[in-house]
Each structure stands twice: as structure tokens, then as C-alpha cells.
Write a protein that holds these residues in place. Structure first.
Motif, PDB file in Angstrom:
ATOM      1  N   GLN A  26      -1.731 -14.281  11.345  1.00  0.00           N
ATOM      2  CA  GLN A  26      -1.438 -13.495  10.306  1.00  0.00           C
ATOM      3  C   GLN A  26      -2.807 -12.996   9.358  1.00  0.00           C
ATOM      4  O   GLN A  26      -3.598 -13.862   9.102  1.00  0.00           O
ATOM      5  N   SER A  51       8.078  -4.555   4.138  1.00  0.00           N
ATOM      6  CA  SER A  51       8.972  -5.227   4.844  1.00  0.00           C
ATOM      7  C   SER A  51       8.222  -5.939   5.657  1.00  0.00           C
ATOM      8  O   SER A  51       7.011  -5.946   6.045  1.00  0.00           O
ATOM      9  N   ASN A  53       6.795  -8.151   8.944  1.00  0.00           N
ATOM     10  CA  ASN A  53       6.239  -7.576  10.308  1.00  0.00           C
ATOM     11  C   ASN A  53       6.722  -8.931  11.485  1.00  0.00           C
ATOM     12  O   ASN A  53       7.414  -9.612  10.855  1.00  0.00           O
ATOM     13  N   PHE A  54       6.436  -8.306  12.654  1.00  0.00           N
ATOM     14  CA  PHE A  54       6.972  -9.419  13.583  1.00  0.00           C
ATOM     15  C   PHE A  54       6.588 -10.709  13.419  1.00  0.00           C
ATOM     16  O   PHE A  54       7.216 -11.640  13.654  1.00  0.00           O
TER      17      PHE A  54
END
Length: 123
Positions: A26, A51, A53-54
């Protein structure tokens, strides 16, 4: 119970490795801080607050699974059926030792080698 414990332990280790990999993949929030002071970055000081993320959602899911497997492993480790003795010392006390004769046994004499000086030593 041994198979279930092994299965949960295997899942626990794999999920732990997955969490480590995903955290290392990340992009950190502090990485954009230097760019925010004049290099033209279009985010706030500590990164955008958009928002998730995956990668962050997958990390959160794996962290929840890791937490659940940790609880399951601790429950299984503390609630194992008790054996006949409560400790290793109690188990050692129950071992019977065969009786020895009253006279101590002499060690078997080893034959001396023909070229050895051990045969010349008086006994």
C-alpha cells in the motif's frame, strides 16, 4: 480437535503473510506530504481522504480473519482436554523404576588389546 487446530493454524499463518504483503504494497498517507509543500500535489497534507481502494479493503478483511483465527487458536489451546497428569513432574513421578539388586553390579571388564600396556597394570 488436532485436525481443526492444524487447519486454523494454517489459515492463520497464510492470512498473516497476506496482511504483511498487502500492508507493504500500500501507498502510505505520509508519502505525499513532501509533495504537498510546493511540488504541485493535488491532495491535502496527509493524503486524500477518499473512499478506500481494493488493497485497503482486502487488508481490513484479512485483518478481521486474522483476529478471528487468533481467538479460535487461543480458545482451542486453553480448552484442550486434560491428560492424566497435570504436569511433567507428576507424569515423571508415576513412572516405575525396576528394582535393583542389593549388591551393586561391577562393570564388565574389557579384554586388553594384545599390544596394550593395560594388561601389565596390577588389579
Amino acid at each position: 480437535m488436532g485436525i481443526v487446530f492444524s487447519l486454523v493454524l494454517s489459515v492463520h499463518v497464510l492470512v498473516g503473510i497476506g496482511v504483511i504483503v498487502l500492508v507493504l504494497l500500500q501507498h502510505g498517507k505520509g508519502a505525499d506530504m513532501g509533495a504537498a509543500f510546493g511540488s504541485g500535489a493535488s491532495g491535502s497534507l496527509f493524503g486524500s481522504s477518499g473512499s478506500a481502494n481494493f488493497l485497503s479493503r482486502t487488508t481490513a478483511a484479512l485483518a478481521a480473519v486474522f483476529f478471528c483465527t487468533s481467538l479460535a487458536l487461543s480458545y482451542m489451546a486453553t480448552n484442550q482436554p486434560k491428560s492424566g497428569s497435570s504436569s511433567v513432574i507428576d507424569a515423571a513421578k508415576t513412572v516405575t523404576v525396576p528394582a535393583t539388586p542389593d549388591a551393586p553390579q561391577q562393570p564388565a571388564a574389557t579384554p586388553a588389546q594384545p599390544d596394550s600396556k593395560a594388561a601389565d597394570i596390577p588389579k
